[in-house]
Design an enzyme around this catalytic site. Sequence first.
Site, PDB file in Angstrom:
ATOM      1  N   THR A  32      -5.223  -6.969  10.815  1.00 26.54           N
ATOM      2  CA  THR A  32      -5.598  -5.747  10.098  1.00 26.54           C
ATOM      3  C   THR A  32      -5.143  -4.503  10.860  1.00 26.54           C
ATOM      4  O   THR A  32      -4.684  -3.524  10.256  1.00 26.54           O
ATOM      5  CB  THR A  32      -7.130  -5.691   9.908  1.00 26.54           C
ATOM      6  OG1 THR A  32      -7.551  -6.894   9.261  1.00 26.54           O
ATOM      7  CG2 THR A  32      -7.545  -4.489   9.085  1.00 26.54           C
TER       8      THR A  32
ATOM      9  N   ARG B 132      -1.528 -14.277   4.570  1.00 20.81           N
ATOM     10  CA  ARG B 132      -2.297 -13.648   5.655  1.00 20.81           C
ATOM     11  C   ARG B 132      -1.530 -13.741   6.972  1.00 20.81           C
ATOM     12  O   ARG B 132      -1.547 -12.797   7.773  1.00 20.81           O
ATOM     13  CB  ARG B 132      -3.677 -14.312   5.793  1.00 20.81           C
ATOM     14  CG  ARG B 132      -4.623 -14.103   4.637  1.00 20.81           C
ATOM     15  CD  ARG B 132      -5.081 -12.678   4.432  1.00 20.81           C
ATOM     16  NE  ARG B 132      -5.624 -12.016   5.603  1.00 20.81           N
ATOM     17  CZ  ARG B 132      -6.331 -10.875   5.559  1.00 20.81           C
ATOM     18  NH1 ARG B 132      -6.598 -10.282   4.386  1.00 20.81           N
ATOM     19  NH2 ARG B 132      -6.756 -10.303   6.657  1.00 20.81           N
TER      20      ARG B 132
ATOM     21  N   PHE C  47     -15.655   3.271   6.750  1.00 18.34           N
ATOM     22  CA  PHE C  47     -14.292   3.685   6.379  1.00 18.34           C
ATOM     23  C   PHE C  47     -14.035   3.629   4.867  1.00 18.34           C
ATOM     24  O   PHE C  47     -12.912   3.890   4.422  1.00 18.34           O
ATOM     25  CB  PHE C  47     -13.252   2.828   7.122  1.00 18.34           C
ATOM     26  CG  PHE C  47     -13.400   1.338   6.887  1.00 18.34           C
ATOM     27  CD1 PHE C  47     -12.902   0.730   5.744  1.00 18.34           C
ATOM     28  CD2 PHE C  47     -14.032   0.538   7.834  1.00 18.34           C
ATOM     29  CE1 PHE C  47     -13.033  -0.628   5.528  1.00 18.34           C
ATOM     30  CE2 PHE C  47     -14.175  -0.837   7.629  1.00 18.34           C
ATOM     31  CZ  PHE C  47     -13.671  -1.409   6.468  1.00 18.34           C
TER      32      PHE C  47
ATOM     33  N   ARG D  89       2.668  -6.113   9.126  1.00 13.46           N
ATOM     34  CA  ARG D  89       1.924  -4.953   9.646  1.00 13.46           C
ATOM     35  C   ARG D  89       2.480  -4.476  10.982  1.00 13.46           C
ATOM     36  O   ARG D  89       2.548  -3.269  11.235  1.00 13.46           O
ATOM     37  CB  ARG D  89       0.434  -5.287   9.726  1.00 13.46           C
ATOM     38  CG  ARG D  89      -0.233  -5.208   8.350  1.00 13.46           C
ATOM     39  CD  ARG D  89      -1.597  -5.814   8.334  1.00 13.46           C
ATOM     40  NE  ARG D  89      -2.368  -5.430   7.153  1.00 13.46           N
ATOM     41  CZ  ARG D  89      -3.513  -5.988   6.802  1.00 13.46           C
ATOM     42  NH1 ARG D  89      -4.022  -6.957   7.543  1.00 13.46           N
ATOM     43  NH2 ARG D  89      -4.156  -5.587   5.716  1.00 13.46           N
TER      44      ARG D  89
ATOM     45  N   LYS E 257       0.827  -1.210   0.000  1.00 20.28           N
ATOM     46  CA  LYS E 257       0.000   0.000   0.000  1.00 20.28           C
ATOM     47  C   LYS E 257       0.870   1.271   0.000  1.00 20.28           C
ATOM     48  O   LYS E 257       2.077   1.217   0.268  1.00 20.28           O
ATOM     49  CB  LYS E 257      -0.940  -0.036   1.206  1.00 20.28           C
ATOM     50  CG  LYS E 257      -1.964  -1.188   1.155  1.00 20.28           C
ATOM     51  CD  LYS E 257      -2.949  -1.096   2.326  1.00 20.28           C
ATOM     52  CE  LYS E 257      -3.994  -2.202   2.257  1.00 20.28           C
ATOM     53  NZ  LYS E 257      -5.008  -2.071   3.358  1.00 20.28           N
TER      54      LYS E 257
ATOM     55  N   GLU F 241      -9.202 -11.412  -7.563  1.00 23.79           N
ATOM     56  CA  GLU F 241      -8.342 -10.232  -7.386  1.00 23.79           C
ATOM     57  C   GLU F 241      -7.156 -10.257  -8.356  1.00 23.79           C
ATOM     58  O   GLU F 241      -6.730  -9.215  -8.849  1.00 23.79           O
ATOM     59  CB  GLU F 241      -7.860 -10.149  -5.938  1.00 23.79           C
ATOM     60  CG  GLU F 241      -8.993  -9.798  -4.968  1.00 23.79           C
ATOM     61  CD  GLU F 241      -8.558  -9.728  -3.515  1.00 23.79           C
ATOM     62  OE1 GLU F 241      -9.420  -9.457  -2.666  1.00 23.79           O
ATOM     63  OE2 GLU F 241      -7.361  -9.945  -3.221  1.00 23.79           O
TER      64      GLU F 241
ATOM     65  N   HIS G 115      -2.155  -5.365   1.510  1.00 27.88           N
ATOM     66  CA  HIS G 115      -3.412  -6.079   1.306  1.00 27.88           C
ATOM     67  C   HIS G 115      -3.072  -7.526   0.986  1.00 27.88           C
ATOM     68  O   HIS G 115      -2.043  -7.794   0.375  1.00 27.88           O
ATOM     69  CB  HIS G 115      -4.193  -5.488   0.113  1.00 27.88           C
ATOM     70  CG  HIS G 115      -5.301  -6.395  -0.363  1.00 27.88           C
ATOM     71  ND1 HIS G 115      -6.545  -6.405   0.220  1.00 27.88           N
ATOM     72  CD2 HIS G 115      -5.324  -7.361  -1.326  1.00 27.88           C
ATOM     73  CE1 HIS G 115      -7.290  -7.329  -0.372  1.00 27.88           C
ATOM     74  NE2 HIS G 115      -6.577  -7.926  -1.315  1.00 27.88           N
TER      75      HIS G 115
ATOM     76  N   TYR H 185     -12.350  -2.542  -3.849  1.00 28.81           N
ATOM     77  CA  TYR H 185     -12.852  -2.665  -2.477  1.00 28.81           C
ATOM     78  C   TYR H 185     -14.376  -2.591  -2.418  1.00 28.81           C
ATOM     79  O   TYR H 185     -14.936  -2.240  -1.370  1.00 28.81           O
ATOM     80  CB  TYR H 185     -12.230  -1.582  -1.595  1.00 28.81           C
ATOM     81  CG  TYR H 185     -10.835  -1.909  -1.108  1.00 28.81           C
ATOM     82  CD1 TYR H 185     -10.620  -2.985  -0.241  1.00 28.81           C
ATOM     83  CD2 TYR H 185      -9.730  -1.149  -1.486  1.00 28.81           C
ATOM     84  CE1 TYR H 185      -9.343  -3.291   0.224  1.00 28.81           C
ATOM     85  CE2 TYR H 185      -8.453  -1.440  -1.023  1.00 28.81           C
ATOM     86  CZ  TYR H 185      -8.268  -2.511  -0.165  1.00 28.81           C
ATOM     87  OH  TYR H 185      -7.018  -2.816   0.310  1.00 28.81           O
TER      88      TYR H 185
ATOM     89  N   ASN I 151      -2.080   0.368   6.643  1.00 25.67           N
ATOM     90  CA  ASN I 151      -1.544  -0.867   7.236  1.00 25.67           C
ATOM     91  C   ASN I 151      -0.656  -1.689   6.287  1.00 25.67           C
ATOM     92  O   ASN I 151      -0.608  -2.911   6.370  1.00 25.67           O
ATOM     93  CB  ASN I 151      -2.675  -1.702   7.848  1.00 25.67           C
ATOM     94  CG  ASN I 151      -3.726  -2.101   6.825  1.00 25.67           C
ATOM     95  OD1 ASN I 151      -3.571  -1.820   5.638  1.00 25.67           O
ATOM     96  ND2 ASN I 151      -4.772  -2.763   7.268  1.00 25.67           N
TER      97      ASN I 151
HETATM   98  P1  ADP Z   1      -7.729  -6.893   5.698  1.00 27.59           P
HETATM   99  O1  ADP Z   1      -6.975  -5.902   4.845  1.00 27.59           O
HETATM  100  O2  ADP Z   1      -6.923  -7.346   6.877  1.00 27.59           O
HETATM  101  O3  ADP Z   1      -8.279  -8.050   4.886  1.00 27.59           O
HETATM  102  P2  ADP Z   1     -10.449  -5.853   5.736  1.00 27.59           P
HETATM  103  O4  ADP Z   1     -10.687  -6.622   4.487  1.00 27.59           O
HETATM  104  O5  ADP Z   1     -11.421  -6.046   6.859  1.00 27.59           O
HETATM  105  O6  ADP Z   1      -8.988  -6.115   6.327  1.00 27.59           O
HETATM  106  O7  ADP Z   1     -10.453  -4.294   5.410  1.00 27.59           O
HETATM  107  C1  ADP Z   1      -9.845  -3.813   4.233  1.00 27.59           C
HETATM  108  C2  ADP Z   1      -9.033  -2.589   4.561  1.00 27.59           C
HETATM  109  O8  ADP Z   1      -9.897  -1.553   5.008  1.00 27.59           O
HETATM  110  C3  ADP Z   1      -8.041  -2.781   5.719  1.00 27.59           C
HETATM  111  O9  ADP Z   1      -6.817  -3.332   5.303  1.00 27.59           O
HETATM  112  C4  ADP Z   1      -7.862  -1.363   6.205  1.00 27.59           C
HETATM  113  O10 ADP Z   1      -6.954  -0.647   5.362  1.00 27.59           O
HETATM  114  C5  ADP Z   1      -9.245  -0.797   6.018  1.00 27.59           C
HETATM  115  N1  ADP Z   1     -10.002  -0.917   7.279  1.00 27.59           N
HETATM  116  C6  ADP Z   1     -10.571  -2.015   7.796  1.00 27.59           C
HETATM  117  N2  ADP Z   1     -11.184  -1.768   8.967  1.00 27.59           N
HETATM  118  C7  ADP Z   1     -10.992  -0.445   9.193  1.00 27.59           C
HETATM  119  C8  ADP Z   1     -11.383   0.439  10.240  1.00 27.59           C
HETATM  120  N3  ADP Z   1     -12.105   0.013  11.295  1.00 27.59           N
HETATM  121  N4  ADP Z   1     -11.011   1.736  10.134  1.00 27.59           N
HETATM  122  C9  ADP Z   1     -10.300   2.167   9.079  1.00 27.59           C
HETATM  123  N5  ADP Z   1      -9.900   1.384   8.059  1.00 27.59           N
HETATM  124  C10 ADP Z   1     -10.233   0.091   8.113  1.00 27.59           C
HETATM  125 MG    MG Z   2      -9.689  -8.063   3.356  1.00 20.71          MG
END
Ligand code: ADP
Ligand code: MG
Length: 137
Positions: A91, A85, A57, A102, A9, A126, A115, A49, A112
């Site tokens: 996350t 993962r 968010f 992370r 990212k 994807e 992805h 997304y 973070n």
């Molecule tokens: P991951 O990337 O671990 O698979 P998710 O798919 O739940 O997590 O969410 C996608 C992305 O959205 C996260 O990597 C993060 O950048 C953002 N995100 C998720 N939850 C939050 C939150 N509570 N506040 C802000 N950004 C968030």
């Molecule tokens: Mg995800």
Amino acid sequence: MERTLSIIKPDAVKKNVIGKIIDRFENNGLRVVSIKKILLSEVIAGNFYAIHKERPFFNDLVRFMTSGSVVVIVLEGENAVKKNRELMGDTDPKKAIKGTIRADFAESIDANAVHGSDSLENAKNEIAFFFSQAEIQ
Ligand code: ADP
Ligand code: MG
């Protein structure tokens, strides 16, 4: 053998840790099949997304993902989806185990570092979202 999609990212690209992150993959049995550095448009980031469209968010996420270049990577290896993962960590970087990408390279849940596809089916979709057949031979 599985394939999965990783995105380094904008926060991690700005920190100049592309190589350090790829090192984690290569040191843990994952291989780079294809890789490119691109600047996502709002439309592309929003479509990628789309499953999060109703989340509070979502707008911040799209703004962040378009704030600078990202590196999109197809990784291959045994249990690649789960392995990636695990290497990524939680996350929320504050909850991520030390030694995960992370925990080591990210500061906040919205910036973070990486992805990673969360299932084999999503990985297939994807990968196809970002790469043509010719690019992943
Ligand atoms: P991951 O990337 O671990 O698979 P998710 O798919 O739940 O997590 O969410 C996608 C992305 O959205 C996260 O990597 C993060 O950048 C953002 N995100 C998720 N939850 C939050 C939150 N509570 N506040 C802000 N950004 C968030
Ligand atoms: Mg995800």
